[in-house]
Design a protein around this motif. Structure first.
Motif, PDB file in Angstrom:
ATOM      1  N   SER A 139      -6.830  -1.024  -3.288  1.00 28.52           N
ATOM      2  CA  SER A 139      -6.918  -2.311  -3.024  1.00 28.52           C
ATOM      3  C   SER A 139      -6.109  -3.312  -4.118  1.00 28.52           C
ATOM      4  O   SER A 139      -5.707  -4.059  -3.844  1.00 28.52           O
ATOM      5  CB  SER A 139      -8.245  -2.901  -2.736  1.00 28.52           C
ATOM      6  N   PHE A 145      -7.811   2.125   2.176  1.00 35.78           N
ATOM      7  CA  PHE A 145      -7.568   0.514   1.625  1.00 35.78           C
ATOM      8  C   PHE A 145      -8.511   0.116   0.734  1.00 35.78           C
ATOM      9  O   PHE A 145      -7.921  -0.652  -0.344  1.00 35.78           O
ATOM     10  CB  PHE A 145      -7.607  -0.126   2.871  1.00 35.78           C
ATOM     11  N   VAL A 146      -9.802   0.612   0.780  1.00 36.27           N
ATOM     12  CA  VAL A 146     -10.597  -0.095  -0.498  1.00 36.27           C
ATOM     13  C   VAL A 146     -10.034   0.490  -1.682  1.00 36.27           C
ATOM     14  O   VAL A 146     -10.163   0.057  -2.835  1.00 36.27           O
ATOM     15  CB  VAL A 146     -12.070   0.337   0.200  1.00 36.27           C
ATOM     16  N   TYR A 193       0.796  -1.204  -0.128  1.00 33.10           N
ATOM     17  CA  TYR A 193       0.021  -0.036   0.127  1.00 33.10           C
ATOM     18  C   TYR A 193       0.830   1.213   0.037  1.00 33.10           C
ATOM     19  O   TYR A 193       0.496   2.368  -0.304  1.00 33.10           O
ATOM     20  CB  TYR A 193      -0.883   0.006   1.217  1.00 33.10           C
ATOM     21  N   LYS A 195      -3.920  -6.696  -4.001  1.00 27.16           N
ATOM     22  CA  LYS A 195      -4.446  -7.592  -5.076  1.00 27.16           C
ATOM     23  C   LYS A 195      -3.544  -8.221  -6.015  1.00 27.16           C
ATOM     24  O   LYS A 195      -3.123  -9.527  -6.381  1.00 27.16           O
ATOM     25  CB  LYS A 195      -5.493  -6.993  -5.594  1.00 27.16           C
TER      26      LYS A 195
END
Length: 410
Positions: A199, A195-196, A58, A203
């Protein structure tokens, strides 16, 4: 177009830091021998690998055209990494693995420096990035050259000294950035929305990094276990000295290239801007790689003998086998930033998956065939070089595809 000033400042910082690290490696190797250097390289590989994965990638969101968004990303990823490292320390305590505490401390410090560097990249503080990189290795060199350093290389773990230095620099960087953010009125807020929204890094980039790390860390981790400490020391000398030009190009031009590519995408004339940036960097990197391969083949042997002495002849053969891999890495690593710039993380993931699976297969095949350390390294290097050629081709196709889609939409 390459911004000469940014590239030069970034390159000077990385070159200076790598030269000082070269001196540190030479001090460890000359005073303590292959075994100590091999152990240092092994623990450094473990700590760096763990630090790279600490926040599920992230931290890549810290590179943004908006300083405020970059700062918000930094606050979120530092919070996440702190939680992860506390869990890791708790697991080590329960498992009775106190030897892992120092590796975990280094991993956390390394991660903070990378995330903070990404924020400084976003606000174009390339000079500060250079100073921080240089400070770490200069402080480590001081430890090695001083009385404490001499004792460390003759009995204590030099990795402990390197970790302490990294922790101090990481804390200073983080405190300065947080104070700067407070002065600018930025929010210190951890949010689920961050974080959404990002993502895709967890992933695609996280698994890509895991598989891609096979290329960077696999040999440093398996050689001590398969071939002993002495071979690990020779490999460490060949890899650390031989890879430092590759590393400095990747860290300096790679970071600037990604920043320039992001800026090009933000412009209205994306097709022309992105193409010019990509091709300018690609041509420059190809020339640098050619010069590196020729210069390395001619100069590495005399350099090793001059720095370490005749007892380190074993490192020379390892390096010659690694030249093809290093040369093509020098081109691919900076250009691979285009995957992030045009948001083609899935493509990057699939390529890294293929690389990781192929290289692990090569390593285990070499083990099953009971190949020597040098033959195993040679096989790994040739396979890696072919994969890097495929990766370079893929970066060009991704860039061209993005430009074509923009043309079609207009």
């Amino acid at each position: 177009m390459i911004k000469a000033k940014d590239s030069v400042v970034s390159l000077i910082g990385v070159v200076s830091a790598q030269i000082v690290l070269f001196l540190c490696i030479s001090l460890i190797g000359r005073s303590s021998g292959p075994e100590v250097l091999g152990h240092f390289n092994y623990t450094l590989a473990l700590g760096t690998f763990a630090g790279t994965l600490l926040a599920c990638r992230y931290e890549l969101a810290c590179v943004s055209d908006s300083p405020q968004q970059s700062f918000n990303a930094l606050v979120n990823v530092i919070s996440l990494s702190a939680g992860v490292i506390l869990i890791a320390v708790a697991i080590s305590f329960v498992a009775g693995r106190s030897d892992l505490y120092i590796v975990e401390a280094f991993a956390f410090a390394y991660f903070i420096q990378q995330a903070a560097g990404a924020y400084l990249n976003s606000i174009r503080r390339y000079g500060w990035i250079a100073v921080c990189r240089l400070a770490v290795n200069l402080a480590f060199l001081t430890c090695l050259a001083g009385r404490w350093g001499v004792l460390a290389t003759r009995g204590l773990d030099v990795f402990v000294a390197y970790t302490v230095v990294n922790v101090v620099v990481a804390v200073l960087m983080l405190v300065w950035i947080l104070l700067l953010g407070k002065r600018r009125g930025y929010e210190f807020r951890v949010s689920r929305e961050f974080f959404v929204a990002n993502s895709r890094f967890a992933k695609y980039i996280l698994p890509s990094t895991v598989f891609g790390s096979v290329l960077t860390y696999a040999l440093a981790i398996v050689i001590p276990h398969w071939f002993g400490a002495e071979s690990a020391g020779y490999f460490a000398a060949a890899y650390r000295l031989g890879c430092f030009p590759v590393s400095l190009i990747g860290q300096s031009l790679g970071g600037v290239f990604r920043r320039d590519a992001v800026a090009a995408i933000a412009k209205d004339d994306l097709p022309d801007a992105l193409s010019k940036v990509f091709l300018a960097y690609a041509r420059s990197l190809a020339v640098l790689a050619l010069l590196y391969a020729v210069g390395g083949a001619l100069l590495f042997g005399p350099l090793v003998k001059m720095v370490f002495g005749n007892r380190w002849d074993g490192a020379i053969g390892f390096y010659y086998d690694l030249i093809p891999l290093f040369a093509f890495q020098m081109i691919y690593v900076p250009l691979s930033q285009v995957f992030l710039a045009v948001r083609q993380q899935r493509t990057d993931f699939l390529f890294q998956l293929s690389c990781g699976a192929t290289l692990m297969s090569v390593l285990f095949a070499a083990r099953l065939m009971n190949l020597s350390a040098q033959a195993s390294i040679r096989s790994f290097s040739l396979a890696g070089a072919m994969l890097m050629i495929c990766g370079i081709t893929l970066t060009f196709k991704v860039m061209s595809g993005s430009v074509s889609r923009v043309h079609a939409s207009t």
